[in-house]
Design a protein around this motif. Structure first.
Motif, PDB file in Angstrom:
ATOM      1  N   ASP A 105       1.010  76.457  43.908  1.00 53.34           N
ATOM      2  CA  ASP A 105       1.415  77.815  44.259  1.00 53.34           C
ATOM      3  C   ASP A 105       2.910  78.017  44.048  1.00 53.34           C
ATOM      4  O   ASP A 105       3.346  79.066  43.560  1.00 53.34           O
ATOM      5  N   SER A 106       3.718  77.012  44.394  1.00 50.83           N
ATOM      6  CA  SER A 106       5.174  77.143  44.311  1.00 50.83           C
ATOM      7  C   SER A 106       5.710  76.863  42.913  1.00 50.83           C
ATOM      8  O   SER A 106       6.808  77.311  42.572  1.00 50.83           O
ATOM      9  N   GLY A 107       4.966  76.093  42.098  1.00 50.48           N
ATOM     10  CA  GLY A 107       5.363  75.857  40.712  1.00 50.48           C
ATOM     11  C   GLY A 107       6.692  75.147  40.533  1.00 50.48           C
ATOM     12  O   GLY A 107       7.541  75.612  39.762  1.00 50.48           O
ATOM     13  N   PRO A 108       6.929  74.002  41.182  1.00 48.30           N
ATOM     14  CA  PRO A 108       8.220  73.318  41.033  1.00 48.30           C
ATOM     15  C   PRO A 108       8.344  72.610  39.683  1.00 48.30           C
ATOM     16  O   PRO A 108       7.345  72.232  39.069  1.00 48.30           O
ATOM     17  N   THR A 109       9.580  72.418  39.255  1.00 45.44           N
ATOM     18  CA  THR A 109       9.828  71.602  38.061  1.00 45.44           C
ATOM     19  C   THR A 109       9.878  70.128  38.429  1.00 45.44           C
ATOM     20  O   THR A 109       9.611  69.258  37.598  1.00 45.44           O
ATOM     21  N   HIS A 110      10.251  69.834  39.692  1.00 45.72           N
ATOM     22  CA  HIS A 110      10.392  68.468  40.173  1.00 45.72           C
ATOM     23  C   HIS A 110       9.692  68.301  41.518  1.00 45.72           C
ATOM     24  O   HIS A 110       9.629  69.238  42.314  1.00 45.72           O
ATOM     25  N   LEU A 111       9.231  67.078  41.768  1.00 40.28           N
ATOM     26  CA  LEU A 111       8.634  66.722  43.051  1.00 40.28           C
ATOM     27  C   LEU A 111       9.196  65.381  43.481  1.00 40.28           C
ATOM     28  O   LEU A 111       9.052  64.381  42.766  1.00 40.28           O
TER      29      LEU A 111
ATOM     30  N   ILE B  70       5.183  68.669  36.047  1.00 42.03           N
ATOM     31  CA  ILE B  70       6.116  68.377  37.129  1.00 42.03           C
ATOM     32  C   ILE B  70       6.678  66.959  36.981  1.00 42.03           C
ATOM     33  O   ILE B  70       5.921  66.006  36.781  1.00 42.03           O
ATOM     34  N   ARG B  71       7.980  66.828  37.066  1.00 43.00           N
ATOM     35  CA  ARG B  71       8.605  65.503  37.011  1.00 43.00           C
ATOM     36  C   ARG B  71       8.613  64.925  38.418  1.00 43.00           C
ATOM     37  O   ARG B  71       9.147  65.537  39.354  1.00 43.00           O
ATOM     38  N   VAL B  72       8.024  63.754  38.581  1.00 40.45           N
ATOM     39  CA  VAL B  72       7.867  63.134  39.893  1.00 40.45           C
ATOM     40  C   VAL B  72       8.910  62.041  40.074  1.00 40.45           C
ATOM     41  O   VAL B  72       9.013  61.116  39.256  1.00 40.45           O
ATOM     42  N   ILE B  73       9.681  62.138  41.140  1.00 37.17           N
ATOM     43  CA  ILE B  73      10.668  61.121  41.513  1.00 37.17           C
ATOM     44  C   ILE B  73      10.205  60.511  42.828  1.00 37.17           C
ATOM     45  O   ILE B  73       9.792  61.235  43.741  1.00 37.17           O
ATOM     46  N   THR B  74      10.276  59.199  42.940  1.00 36.16           N
ATOM     47  CA  THR B  74       9.740  58.544  44.133  1.00 36.16           C
ATOM     48  C   THR B  74      10.810  57.786  44.913  1.00 36.16           C
ATOM     49  O   THR B  74      11.735  57.211  44.327  1.00 36.16           O
ATOM     50  N   LEU B  75      10.665  57.805  46.226  1.00 32.66           N
ATOM     51  CA  LEU B  75      11.537  57.056  47.121  1.00 32.66           C
ATOM     52  C   LEU B  75      10.885  55.756  47.576  1.00 32.66           C
ATOM     53  O   LEU B  75      11.509  54.975  48.295  1.00 32.66           O
ATOM     54  N   SER B  76       9.634  55.543  47.170  1.00 36.13           N
ATOM     55  CA  SER B  76       8.879  54.379  47.626  1.00 36.13           C
ATOM     56  C   SER B  76       8.312  53.616  46.435  1.00 36.13           C
ATOM     57  O   SER B  76       7.709  54.213  45.545  1.00 36.13           O
ATOM     58  N   PRO B  77       8.471  52.292  46.397  1.00 30.44           N
ATOM     59  CA  PRO B  77       7.904  51.500  45.298  1.00 30.44           C
ATOM     60  C   PRO B  77       6.381  51.510  45.283  1.00 30.44           C
ATOM     61  O   PRO B  77       5.764  51.139  44.279  1.00 30.44           O
ATOM     62  N   ASP B  78       5.777  51.948  46.391  1.00 27.73           N
ATOM     63  CA  ASP B  78       4.319  51.978  46.471  1.00 27.73           C
ATOM     64  C   ASP B  78       3.728  53.286  45.950  1.00 27.73           C
ATOM     65  O   ASP B  78       2.506  53.440  45.914  1.00 27.73           O
ATOM     66  N   LEU B  79       4.584  54.215  45.564  1.00 32.56           N
ATOM     67  CA  LEU B  79       4.121  55.505  45.074  1.00 32.56           C
ATOM     68  C   LEU B  79       4.517  55.687  43.615  1.00 32.56           C
ATOM     69  O   LEU B  79       5.588  55.230  43.195  1.00 32.56           O
TER      70      LEU B  79
END
Length: 513
Positions: A101-107, A126-135
């Motif tokens: 619904d929000s249509g972000p460019t990044h997550l 969507i470009r996904v950036i992670t803070l966790s090595p498990d994700l």
């Protein structure tokens, strides 16, 4: 468009120049000064610009509280984008709908955000950036630009540029995307001095960063140049230990947190003398509970009343008005708060009506839902638009607002309006009642009738005896049909009781009244 507001990003940069070593964020053993924070925000903004994102785009965040969460949020703002903080406790399907619904460019994701969410977004750009090595996703440390890589200055936003898109709790239906502008946010943090925020403030944040409740404390603290002490997850004992260790001066809490903290038998052993102000919002806090906070916890207490959508808000400076603890105070300066009846006209003095309000701190619109945006508006006699809250209240003779409950929660029994808060106030006066929620259940005789769900102070109490005690103190048409003892009340992440669940549970177990 007008740029008649002071932008948060510029205030942070100003603090970085004037007091670079002053702590901006503390979490665990990490210390980030304003100088370092400003550089990190620049690096996050530069990374977004490098990826082709800019003004009009959005960055979604689904993660637990962390320094990186705030850096990403602030970096998006500096790059002219809006942030979309997502409730990590929501189901995967709900999160997927919010993101689409929000249509972000990044997550930006991090625990406890479910990995299944990413699998469902494979068909997106969507470009996904992670803070966790498990994700899954690109690691934050690899994604964020090197220091000094920001290049050209970032464009200054307009006052009416989108600041954030926040999804409602969904307690009254499907979550709605609430759009706030920079003007809206400035209207909140411009009140920093009135609310006791300054550069010496140490604000303990223990509610999730996706909540508007939390953000109304985070941004004024940063705007004033104060320090944010972040808790990843609330724990009453840890809250008190952190308060003592870091000489905390301010805290924003929801009622259920106050109850858990004050219920600890060791509460009075902690040194809380540095507290100057506590803030409470998001749910009902009884007068007796406010009194206990004032009596036992150093510093003042300010209660906020208002919705994520904004409109008209009120403030209760409880420490200055001990005889008004049953109220939520008077309108914030610059806020116009009125009460209207079912006919859409203002009610007479002293009568109950729906709260409507207008101010600079009003949402822009519901994202993608012009129908809901229009339904939420009430137009005053002068043609000015007000926001409908769905709350029922009355003004007392001194202009203080007394909340009677949600319009949807009002019980209509035999044609008589019953306000659950009135019944809950009476029940909380019983020595064996620790917490209570009164809900409407269908009645073959009356249409609806009140049923109380009570958490008792100690086991073995007589539910019927408590009900009879309360009924002796209530009006004839207010009397409680049944009282159910329970170990807990269902709540959302900010402590709001999910009354529809209680009503459904009663009907499932007992049928109509």
């Amino acid at each position: 468009m007008s740029n008649d507001v002071i932008f948060l990003s510029e205030l942070i940069a100003e603090h970085a120049r004037s007091a670079p070593e002053r702590p901006a964020i503390l979490i665990d053993d990490r210390h980030i000064g304003y100088g370092e924070l400003d550089v990190l925000v620049d690096r996050a903004a530069a990374s977004l610009r490098r990826d082709g994102a800019g003004r009009g785009d959005r960055m979604a965040i689904c993660a637990a509280t962390s320094a990186e969460y705030l850096i990403a949020f602030l970096g998006a703002l500096r790059n002219g984008m809006a942030a979309v903080p997502l409730p990590v406790a929501a189901a995967v399907g709900q999160l997927d709908r919010m993101i689409r619904d929000s249509g972000p460019t990044h997550l930006l994701i991090g625990a406890p955000c479910p990995a299944e969410l990413i699998a469902g977004l494979k068909d997106s750009d969507i470009r996904v950036i992670t803070l966790s090595p498990d994700l899954p996703g690109e690691a934050w440390a690899h994604w964020i630009a090197a220091e000094g890589g920001q290049g050209q200055p970032f464009p200054r936003p307009d006052a009416d540029t989108e600041f954030n898109l926040i999804y409602s709790s969904g307690t009254t239906g499907a979550p709605k995307g609430i759009v706030h502008s920079h003007r809206f946010r400035a209207g909140v943090y411009s009140q920093a001095q009135l609310l006791g925020f300054d550069s010496d403030a140490v604000m303990l944040i223990s509610t999730p960063l996706y909540s508007n409740t939390t953000l109304t404390a985070v941004f004024p603290t940063l705007a004033a140049g104060g320090t944010l002490l972040l808790m990843e997850k609330f724990d009453a004992e840890l809250f008190l230990k952190l308060s003592e260790r870091h000489r905390v001066t301010h805290a924003m809490l929801v009622p259920v947190q106050f109850r858990r903290i004050l219920a600890r038998p060791d509460f009075d052993s902690f040194d809380l003398r540095d507290y100057r102000m506590k803030y409470v919002t998001s749910a009902y806090l009884a007068a007796e509970e406010k009194r206990a906070i004032l009596d036992r916890w150093p510093g003042g207490l300010i209660e906020f009343y208002g919705l994520t959508e904004g409109g008209g808000s009120t403030l209760l400076f409880a420490h200055d008005h001990p005889s008004k603890l049953h109220t939520v105070g008077y309108p914030v300066p610059g806020h116009d708060v009125r009460l209207i009846g079912e006919d859409g006209k203002e009610v007479a003095a002293g009568e109950v009506g729906e709260v409507v309000g207008r101010s600079a701190s009003s949402m822009t619109h519901y994202h993608g839902r012009p129908d809901l945006t229009e339904a939420a508006r009430w137009v005053g006699p002068d043609g000015a638009p007000y926001f409908r809250t769905g709350d029922l209240a009355r003004f007392d003779a001194d202009g203080f607002l007394v909340i009677c409950g949600r319009k949807k929660d009002m019980i209509i029994s035999g044609g008589f309006n019953i306000y659950p808060s009135d019944l809950e106030t009476v029940l909380l006066g019983h020595e064996q009642v620790a917490d209570v929620a009164v809900v409407a259940v269908p009645s073959t005789r009356w249409g609806e009738t009140p049923v109380a769900f009570v958490i008792a102070v100690s086991p073995g109490v007589d539910a019927d005896a408590i009900r009879d005690w309360a009924n002796d103190r209530l009006g004839r048409m207010q009397r409680i049909h049944a009282l159910v003892l329970t170990d807990e009340l269902p709540r959302n992440a900010l402590g709001k009781v999910l009354k529809a669940q209680l009503s459904e549970h009663f009907v499932t177990m007992h049928g109509t009244a």
